[in-house]
Design an enzyme around this catalytic site. Structure first.
Site, PDB file in Angstrom:
ATOM      1  N   HIS A 469      -2.985   5.328   1.349  1.00  0.00           N
ATOM      2  CA  HIS A 469      -3.397   6.726   1.229  1.00  0.00           C
ATOM      3  C   HIS A 469      -3.228   7.400  -0.191  1.00  0.00           C
ATOM      4  O   HIS A 469      -4.000   7.719  -0.515  1.00  0.00           O
ATOM      5  CB  HIS A 469      -2.684   7.422   2.342  1.00  0.00           C
ATOM      6  CG  HIS A 469      -2.927   8.918   1.977  1.00  0.00           C
ATOM      7  ND1 HIS A 469      -3.723   9.795   3.316  1.00  0.00           N
ATOM      8  CD2 HIS A 469      -2.434  10.058   1.334  1.00  0.00           C
ATOM      9  CE1 HIS A 469      -3.739  10.951   2.381  1.00  0.00           C
ATOM     10  NE2 HIS A 469      -2.736  11.249   1.713  1.00  0.00           N
ATOM     11  N   GLU A 470      -1.805   7.253  -0.685  1.00  0.00           N
ATOM     12  CA  GLU A 470      -1.521   7.629  -1.833  1.00  0.00           C
ATOM     13  C   GLU A 470      -2.371   7.203  -3.191  1.00  0.00           C
ATOM     14  O   GLU A 470      -2.613   7.728  -3.808  1.00  0.00           O
ATOM     15  CB  GLU A 470       0.167   7.556  -2.083  1.00  0.00           C
ATOM     16  CG  GLU A 470       0.807   8.548  -1.157  1.00  0.00           C
ATOM     17  CD  GLU A 470       0.555   9.645  -0.983  1.00  0.00           C
ATOM     18  OE1 GLU A 470       0.048  10.426  -2.238  1.00  0.00           O
ATOM     19  OE2 GLU A 470       0.976  10.700  -0.037  1.00  0.00           O
ATOM     20  N   HIS A 473      -5.462   8.975  -3.870  1.00  0.00           N
ATOM     21  CA  HIS A 473      -5.194  10.150  -4.733  1.00  0.00           C
ATOM     22  C   HIS A 473      -5.178   9.706  -6.099  1.00  0.00           C
ATOM     23  O   HIS A 473      -5.629  10.164  -7.059  1.00  0.00           O
ATOM     24  CB  HIS A 473      -3.885  10.903  -4.545  1.00  0.00           C
ATOM     25  CG  HIS A 473      -3.902  11.441  -3.062  1.00  0.00           C
ATOM     26  ND1 HIS A 473      -4.935  12.366  -2.882  1.00  0.00           N
ATOM     27  CD2 HIS A 473      -3.197  11.462  -2.119  1.00  0.00           C
ATOM     28  CE1 HIS A 473      -4.736  13.113  -1.586  1.00  0.00           C
ATOM     29  NE2 HIS A 473      -3.602  12.409  -1.123  1.00  0.00           N
ATOM     30  N   GLU A 498      -7.398  16.071   0.681  1.00  0.00           N
ATOM     31  CA  GLU A 498      -6.795  14.739   1.537  1.00  0.00           C
ATOM     32  C   GLU A 498      -7.892  14.195   1.994  1.00  0.00           C
ATOM     33  O   GLU A 498      -7.475  12.737   2.404  1.00  0.00           O
ATOM     34  CB  GLU A 498      -5.917  15.370   2.675  1.00  0.00           C
ATOM     35  CG  GLU A 498      -4.754  16.125   2.120  1.00  0.00           C
ATOM     36  CD  GLU A 498      -3.808  15.241   1.268  1.00  0.00           C
ATOM     37  OE1 GLU A 498      -3.672  13.972   1.480  1.00  0.00           O
ATOM     38  OE2 GLU A 498      -2.755  15.886   0.605  1.00  0.00           O
ATOM     39  N   TYR A 609      -5.010  19.098   6.590  1.00  0.00           N
ATOM     40  CA  TYR A 609      -4.852  17.600   6.876  1.00  0.00           C
ATOM     41  C   TYR A 609      -5.539  17.431   7.973  1.00  0.00           C
ATOM     42  O   TYR A 609      -6.102  16.282   8.005  1.00  0.00           O
ATOM     43  CB  TYR A 609      -3.267  17.539   7.192  1.00  0.00           C
ATOM     44  CG  TYR A 609      -2.399  17.335   6.135  1.00  0.00           C
ATOM     45  CD1 TYR A 609      -2.419  16.206   5.336  1.00  0.00           C
ATOM     46  CD2 TYR A 609      -1.568  18.376   5.487  1.00  0.00           C
ATOM     47  CE1 TYR A 609      -1.686  15.989   4.147  1.00  0.00           C
ATOM     48  CE2 TYR A 609      -0.697  18.179   4.194  1.00  0.00           C
ATOM     49  CZ  TYR A 609      -0.700  16.904   3.480  1.00  0.00           C
ATOM     50  OH  TYR A 609      -0.089  16.907   2.512  1.00  0.00           O
TER      51      TYR A 609
END
Length: 682
Positions: A469-470, A473, A498, A609
C-alpha cells in the site's frame, strides 16, 4: 546496463540543528520578500506571469527547502536535530498562517484574475486551475473578512498549528512499555518474545513490551490470557493521555475558526474542497455503510463470542460465562476463528515472508508493472544507516531524460522514530522557469520486525499488504508529471488520496503475486497453493467487524468536528466504539489521544479511508483484475491516475481510467458477494 548520472543531485542529510533553523529562516525571508514584491505591483501590472506563476515557483522552492528539514523530527536519532526540526516546522506553519492572511497579496491575485479575464487571455487547463485554486485559498483563509476578524483568525490558526505539532511530537516520541512475565505472554510466538528487552523483577524474568506495532500487536493477537490482553490494550490506549487535552483545545480552535469563516462546522469547511463536498454527505455515506454492515458485524460477533464461550467453559467449567465481547478479544478471536475455519496460522504464513525477500520482490513487481527501474545509491547521504536510497529511472532510460526521481526506504523501528508506516513527498516534481524539470523525492518510513538470534526479519501478511500500500503512495509521488508543484502526486482531494494505494493492496491477495513474493526463510520454497488459497479466503473473514471499526474512527472524527460545543471526548470515544464496533471497552481510557490522523491532515476526513475504497475496488475490478501484472495496464494507470495528480478533477481521472463514471458495485460485491446498488454520494 551502466548506471546513469541523475540530472539533479541528491539532497544532503548532514545538517546541524543550527543549520536546520538558519536555512528555514532564510527560506521564509526569501518567500516573504517575493510576496512583498508582488504586493507592491500596480494593479495593471498584475498578470498570470507576475502573480500566479511567480507565486507558484516561489512556493515550490520554499517547500523544497522546508519539507526535508521538517522531516528530521520523524526519523533522526539525534534529539537536537528532532527538536530543531520541530521548531523549524513551527516557524514554517506560523509563516504559512501569515502568508495565507496577506490581503495585499490576495488583492493582487484578484487584480491579476480580472486582468486575465478582461484581456481574454488563453490559459491551459492546469494554468486555469492554478488561478482558481490560488484565489480560493484566499477566500477560504478569510481574506474577505474585516481586519479585526482577520487578526483574530491569524492568532487562532497559529495556536492551532502549535497544538497539532505538540500532539504529533508526543506521538513520535512516545516510548512507553508494559511489563509481562513469560507465563503472562503464553501464546505469543517465541520469535516475538525473544525480541523484547528482558530483566529481573522480584526474582523472576520479565519482558518489556513497547507500544510499537511489531511488539504489542502480537500480544493482542496471540496472548492466551484475557487479563494480559486487557492490560496491554489499556496501556496502549492510555499511552498518549497527555494528548487528550491538546485534542480538546484543537477542536475548540477549529470550531472558532469555522465560525469566523462563516461555515456551520469545521467539517463543512474541510469537505468543501473534497470529492464528497459536504459534511451532510459524509454523514449520509457513513450511516448508509453502517446500516449495510451492521447485520454482518452482529453475525460475526456472535460467532467469535461462541469461540470465547467455549474457551471459558473449558478453562472455567464452574463459572458462568458473562457473555461479553471486549475490544481486547477481537484480534485474538479473529485469529483463532481463521485458524479454526481455514487452518491458517499467521506464525506459519510469516515464515514465507522474510523482509530480505519481500521488499526487493515488491520493488521488482512495481518496477515491472509501472515500467521503471530502481538503482540503489550505496554511498548516498542518509539520515540514518538503516535507510536505503534509490535513484528511479524509466525502464528504457538511455540518458538523463529518463530520470524519474529519488526514493528512500527507512523500514525498521528504533527509538523516537515515527511509529507507523507512511510516505512523505519531500520534494515535488514540477517544471522550472527555464524549461528544465525539478524532480521528486519520496520517503517511505515503516516499522517492520527486526531479525532475532534464531530467525531473519519476517513479515506477517498484513505487513506485506501495508508495505505494498505505502509503495503505492511512493509511486504516486514519483510518476506524477504536472507543471506546477501544488498539483503534484498525492496533492489530490484527501478523500481520493488513499484510493490508488488501496487498489494496489489487491495484488497481495492474488495467487500469482503471493507465490512470486514468498520464499520460506529455511527452505526457500514459495507459498504452497493450499496456503495461498487459505490466505485469499481469509480476506473477507469478519469483514463486517473490520469495517465497523473503521466506521467508529470515522464517526468519532465527524462528530467532534460537527459538534457545536465541547464534550467529554473520552466518553464519546469509548461509547462510540462500543455502539459502532460492537465491542465493549472495559475501563474507559483516553484513546482519542492516540488518534494521530485527527491532527495529521485527516481532520473531518477519516471517512476518506472507506469512501476511497469504493473507487479502489472499481479501478481494480474494472481494469486490473484480468491481469494484475500487465505493464500495458500499468501504463494506463500511470497516464490516467498517477500522471495528472491533482491538476484536474479526480472524477475526470477516474472516468478516463475506467471508461465511465465510477460506481460502488465492485465494492459492494467485495463486501457482500453481490451488487446492492450504488452507495450514496459518489
Amino acid at each position: 546496463m551502466a548506471s546513469l548520472t541523475p540530472p539533479q543531485p541528491a539532497p544532503s542529510w548532514s545538517h546541524s540543528a543550527k543549520e536546520i533553523l538558519d536555512l528555514t529562516k532564510e527560506a521564509i525571508e526569501k518567500e516573504r520578500t517575493l510576496q512583498d514584491k508582488i504586493a507592491a505591483l500596480p494593479d495593471e501590472e498584475a498578470t498570470f506571469e507576475s502573480v500566479f506563476l511567480a507565486l507558484a515557483h516561489s512556493e515550490a522552492e520554499f517547500d523544497a527547502v522546508a519539507e526535508p528539514l521538517s522531516f528530521y523530527q520523524n526519523v533522526s536519532p539525534d534529539k537536537a536535530l528532532r527538536d530543531a526540526s520541530n521548531e523549524a516546522e513551527v516557524l514554517v506553519r506560523d509563516f504559512g498562517v501569515e502568508s495565507s492572511m496577506r490581503i495585499d497579496v490576495f488583492n493582487k491575485k484578484l487584480a491579476a484574475q480580472k486582468n486575465i479575464s478582461q484581456a481574454g487571455a488563453t490559459l491551459t487547463a492546469e494554468e486555469a486551475r492554478l488561478v482558481e485554486k490560488m484565489v480560493l485559498d484566499g477566500t477560504r483563509a478569510g481574506l474577505a473578512l474585516p481586519e479585526k476578524e482577520r487578526t483574530e483568525l491569524t492568532e487562532l490558526k497559529k495556536e492551532l498549528s502549535q497544538v497539532c505539532l505538540e500532539f504529533s511530537k508526543n506521538f513520535n516520541e512516545e516510548n512507553g512499555s508494559i511489563t509481562f512475565t513469560r507465563d503472562e505472554l503464553k501464546g505469543v510466538p517465541e520469535d516475538v518474545i525473544s525480541g523484547y528487552n528482558t530483566h529481573k523483577k522480584d526474582g523472576q524474568e520479565v519482558f518489556d513490551v513497547t507500544h510499537k506495532t511489531p511488539d504489542i500487536f502480537p500480544v493482542f493477537k496471540n496472548a492466551d490470557s484475557s487479563e494480559t490482553r486487557r492490560r496491554a490494550h489499556e496501556s496502549y490506549e492510555a499511552r498518549l493521555a497527555q494528548n487528550a487535552p491538546l485534542l480538546e483545545r484543537a477542536l475548540d480552535l477549529r470550531r472558532k475558526i469555522a465560525a469566523l469563516l462563516g461555515y456551520p462546522t469545521w467539517a463543512d469547511y474541510v469537505t468543501e474542497v473534497k470529492m464528497v463536498k459536504s459534511a451532510s454527505n459524509v454523514d449520509e455515506f457513513l450511516k448508509d455503510l453502517e446500516q449495510k454492515l451492521r447485520p454482518l458485524g452482529v453475525k460475526e460477533r456472535e460467532t467469535l463470542l461462541g469461540l470465547k464461550a467455549a474457551d471459558h467453559a473449558a478453562a472455567n467449567p464452574e463459572t458462568p460465562f458473562d457473555g461479553q465481547f471486549y475490544v481486547w478479544d477481537y484480534r485474538y478471536y479473529d485469529r483463532k476463528y481463521i485458524e479454526k475455519t481455514l487452518a491458517l496460522d499467521d506464525a506459519v504464513v510469516k515464515e514465507f515472508f522474510p523482509v530480505s525477500v519481500v521488499v526487493p520482490t515488491i520493488l521488482e513487481i512495481y518496477q515491472t508493472l509501472l515500467s521503471v527501474r530502481f538503482e540503489e545509491i550505496k554511498d548516498g547521504s542518509k539520515w540514518h544507516p538503516d535507510a536505503q536510497m534509490f535513484a528511479v529511472w524509466e525502464a528504457d532510460a538511455k540518458d538523463e531524460s529518463g530520470f524519474v526521481g529519488y526514493c528512500y526506504l527507512d523500514l525498521f523501528p528504533r527509538a523516537s522514530k515515527y511509529g507507523h508506516a507512511a510516505v512523505w513527498g519531500l520534494l515535488p516534481g514540477y517544471d522550472l522557469p527555464a524549461g528544465k524539470r525539478s524532480y521528486p523525492l519520496t520517503a517511505m518510513v515503516a516499522n517492520l520486525a527486526k531479525p532475532t538470534a534464531e530467525r531473519p526479519a519476517l513479515m506477517p501478511h498484513n505487513d506485506v499488504v501495508t508495505f505494498f500500500h505505502e509503495m503505492g503512495h511512493v509511486f504516486h509521488g514519483l510518476l506524477s508529471r504536472t507543471r506546477f508543484a501544488r498539483f503534484h502526486g498525492t496533492a489530490v482531494a484527501r478523500d481520493f488520496v488513499e484510493a490508488p494505494s488501496q487498489m494496489l493492496e489487491n495484488w497481495c491477495w492474488e495467487p500469482t503475486v503471493l507465490e512470486k513474493m514468498s520464499s520460506h526463510y529455511k527452505t526457500k520454497e514459495s507459498l504452497p497453493a493450499d496456503l495461498i488459497d487459505k490466505i485469499v479466503k481469509s480476506r473477507y473473514v469478519n469483514v463486517g467487524l473490520f469495517y465497523l471499526r473503521q466506521l467508529f474512527f470515522a464517526q468519532f472524527d465527524l462528530k467532534v468536528h460537527t459538534a457545536k460545543d465541547a464534550e467529554d471526548y473520552t466518553a464519546l470515544w469509548n461509547d462510540l466504539r462500543e455502539s459502532i464496533s460492537l465491542v465493549k471497552g472495559g475501563t474507559p481510557g483516553p484513546g482519542q489521544g492516540t488518534f494521530a490522523h485527527i491532527v495529521g491532515g485527516y481532520d473531518a476526513g477519516y471517512y476518506g479511508y472507506s469512501y476511497s475504497l469504493v473507487y479502489a475496488a472499481d479501478m481494480y475490478h474494472t481494469v486490473f483484475k484480468k491481469d494484475p501484472l500487465d505493464p500495458k495496464l500499468g501504463w494506463r494507470y500511470r497516464d490516467s491516475i498517477l500522471l495528472p495528480g491533482g491538476s484536474r478533477e479526480e472524477h475526470d481521472s477516474l472516468k478516463e481510467f475506467l471508461g465511465r463514471p465510477a460506481n460502488s458495485e465492485a465494492f459492494m460485491r467485495e463486501l457482500f458477494g453481490s451488487s446492492t446498488g450504488t452507495t450514496a454520494n459518489l
